[in-house]
Design a protein around this motif. Structure first.
Motif, short mmCIF file in Angstrom:
data_model
loop_
_atom_site.label_atom_id
_atom_site.label_comp_id
_atom_site.label_asym_id
_atom_site.label_seq_id
_atom_site.Cartn_x
_atom_site.Cartn_y
_atom_site.Cartn_z
N CYS A 161 0.84 -1.19 0.00
CA CYS A 161 0.00 0.00 0.00
C CYS A 161 0.88 1.24 0.00
CB CYS A 161 -0.92 0.02 1.22
SG CYS A 161 -2.20 -1.24 1.21
N GLU A 162 0.28 2.37 -0.36
CA GLU A 162 1.04 3.61 -0.39
C GLU A 162 1.23 4.20 1.00
OE1 GLU A 162 -0.81 6.27 -3.10
OE2 GLU A 162 -0.34 5.06 -4.87
N SER A 163 0.36 3.84 1.94
CA SER A 163 0.45 4.40 3.29
C SER A 163 0.21 3.32 4.33
CB SER A 163 -0.55 5.54 3.47
OG SER A 163 -1.87 5.06 3.36
N LEU A 164 0.75 3.56 5.52
CA LEU A 164 0.64 2.58 6.59
C LEU A 164 -0.80 2.41 7.06
CD1 LEU A 164 2.13 0.69 8.57
CD2 LEU A 164 2.36 2.65 10.12
N ASP A 165 -1.56 3.52 7.15
CA ASP A 165 -2.93 3.41 7.65
C ASP A 165 -3.79 2.56 6.72
OD1 ASP A 165 -2.79 5.34 5.68
OD2 ASP A 165 -4.26 6.68 6.60
N ILE A 166 -3.58 2.68 5.41
CA ILE A 166 -4.35 1.84 4.48
C ILE A 166 -3.89 0.39 4.58
CG2 ILE A 166 -4.83 1.40 2.04
CD1 ILE A 166 -4.62 4.40 1.55
N LEU A 167 -2.60 0.18 4.75
CA LEU A 167 -2.07 -1.18 4.90
C LEU A 167 -2.68 -1.88 6.11
CD1 LEU A 167 0.03 -3.34 3.98
CD2 LEU A 167 1.61 -2.30 5.61
N LEU A 168 -2.82 -1.16 7.21
CA LEU A 168 -3.35 -1.75 8.44
C LEU A 168 -4.82 -2.14 8.32
CD1 LEU A 168 -1.64 0.54 11.11
CD2 LEU A 168 -1.05 -1.82 10.52
N GLU A 169 -5.51 -1.62 7.33
CA GLU A 169 -6.91 -2.02 7.13
C GLU A 169 -7.03 -3.49 6.74
OE1 GLU A 169 -8.69 0.63 4.33
OE2 GLU A 169 -8.57 2.38 5.67
N ASN A 170 -5.91 -4.09 6.30
CA ASN A 170 -5.91 -5.53 5.99
C ASN A 170 -6.18 -6.38 7.23
OD1 ASN A 170 -5.01 -6.06 3.05
ND2 ASN A 170 -3.56 -4.50 3.75
N LEU A 171 -6.02 -5.79 8.41
CA LEU A 171 -6.23 -6.54 9.65
C LEU A 171 -7.71 -6.63 10.04
CD1 LEU A 171 -3.30 -5.07 11.79
CD2 LEU A 171 -3.39 -7.33 10.69
N LEU A 172 -8.54 -5.81 9.46
CA LEU A 172 -9.97 -5.80 9.80
C LEU A 172 -10.69 -7.02 9.26
CD1 LEU A 172 -10.66 -2.01 9.12
CD2 LEU A 172 -10.36 -3.11 11.35
N PRO A 173 -11.74 -7.51 9.98
CA PRO A 173 -12.22 -7.02 11.27
C PRO A 173 -11.29 -7.45 12.41
CG PRO A 173 -13.43 -8.98 10.65
CD PRO A 173 -12.55 -8.64 9.48
N LEU A 174 -11.36 -6.73 13.50
CA LEU A 174 -10.58 -7.07 14.69
C LEU A 174 -11.28 -8.21 15.43
CD1 LEU A 174 -9.84 -3.42 15.87
CD2 LEU A 174 -8.50 -4.87 14.32
N THR A 175 -10.51 -8.99 16.16
CA THR A 175 -11.11 -10.14 16.86
C THR A 175 -10.66 -10.21 18.31
OG1 THR A 175 -9.29 -11.57 16.07
CG2 THR A 175 -11.32 -11.58 14.79
N SER A 176 -11.54 -10.78 19.12
CA SER A 176 -11.18 -11.11 20.51
C SER A 176 -10.78 -12.58 20.55
CB SER A 176 -12.38 -10.87 21.44
OG SER A 176 -13.46 -11.72 21.07
N VAL A 177 -10.19 -13.00 21.66
CA VAL A 177 -9.79 -14.39 21.93
C VAL A 177 -8.65 -14.84 21.03
CG1 VAL A 177 -10.50 -16.80 22.17
CG2 VAL A 177 -12.13 -14.95 22.70
N GLU A 178 -8.88 -14.84 19.71
CA GLU A 178 -7.87 -15.37 18.78
C GLU A 178 -7.51 -14.34 17.72
OE1 GLU A 178 -7.26 -19.08 15.62
OE2 GLU A 178 -9.26 -18.59 16.37
#
Length: 214
Positions: free
Chosen positions: A26-43
């Motif tokens: 990605c061109e920016s870190l904030d857009i790259l971090l969107e690959n982590l969505l959705p966020l999860t609990s437990v695991e």
């Protein structure tokens, strides 16, 4: 990535979970971090490894309360034969000590992991200040590093014994400019994803849902 992938496949395979790794750019870190969505609990289900402008590789996961790097980075440091680190900075945003209003307990922490066994697994050094729900607590263990401001640890104010500014200085001494976005190279990253059954009670959250709980 090879070491992480082999480790995870060995761990996740028996429960029918596959680990897929893909190149992320990605061109920016904030857009790259969107690959982590959705966020999860437990695991944790998605993990990002991001190259930096220095000699370090950054690690992020999709835990709904933030990245938990301890087990991953400490294990890989020993497995690969390198040094690893974990940093934590959570601004203290609660209006009451009891935590009855939205916000988070503040914390500042740094852990350095060695390639060899130490008195505690392979933790070379750990320093932390955190609010435990009633008061601020300070802890430090392991071999002191040459860049540390050890006189600060005796401050009467526990909260001031290890501050965000000190954390940033310590990281810079290690060659990590963690608080500057241009330190990271979002065009050179890898995304690891677990495919298959989720751990019991795991829940998914949008970013807005998590932010609303702060």
């Amino acid at each position: 990535m090879k070491a992480f992938t082999l480790w995870q496949k060995r761990m996740q395979g028996p429960r029918g979970v596959e680990v897929e790794v893909s190149r992320a750019s990605c061109e920016s870190l904030d857009i790259l971090l969107e690959n982590l969505l959705p966020l999860t609990s437990v695991e944790r289900r998605r993990m990002l490894f991001v190259s930096t402008r220095g000699s370090w590789c950054a690690y992020f996961d999709n835990g709904w309360r933030g990245t938990d790097a301890y087990s991953t980075i400490s294990y890989l440091a020993e497995m690969i034969g390198c040094r690893g680190g974990r940093m934590l900075y959570v601004p203290h945003s609660l209006d009451s000590q009891e935590g009855t209003q939205p916000g988070r307990y503040g914390a500042v922490a740094l852990e350095i992991f060695s390639a060899q066994k130490t008195d505690f697994v392979n933790t070379e050094r750990s320093i932390a200040v955190a609010f435990d729900g009633k008061k601020w607590a300070f802890s430090e263990a392991g071999a002191k590093q040459c860049f540390e401001q050890v006189d600060q640890y005796a401050n009467r104010s526990v909260r001031s014994r290890f501050t965000e500014a000190m954390l940033e200085e310590y990281l810079m001494a290690l060659g990590i400019d963690a608080f500057k976005e241009d330190f990271y190279d979002p065009e050179n990253a890898f995304l690891a994803e677990k495919k298959g059954p989720m751990a019991p009670a795991t829940k998914e959250f949008s970013l807005s849902e998590v932010q609303a709980s702060w």
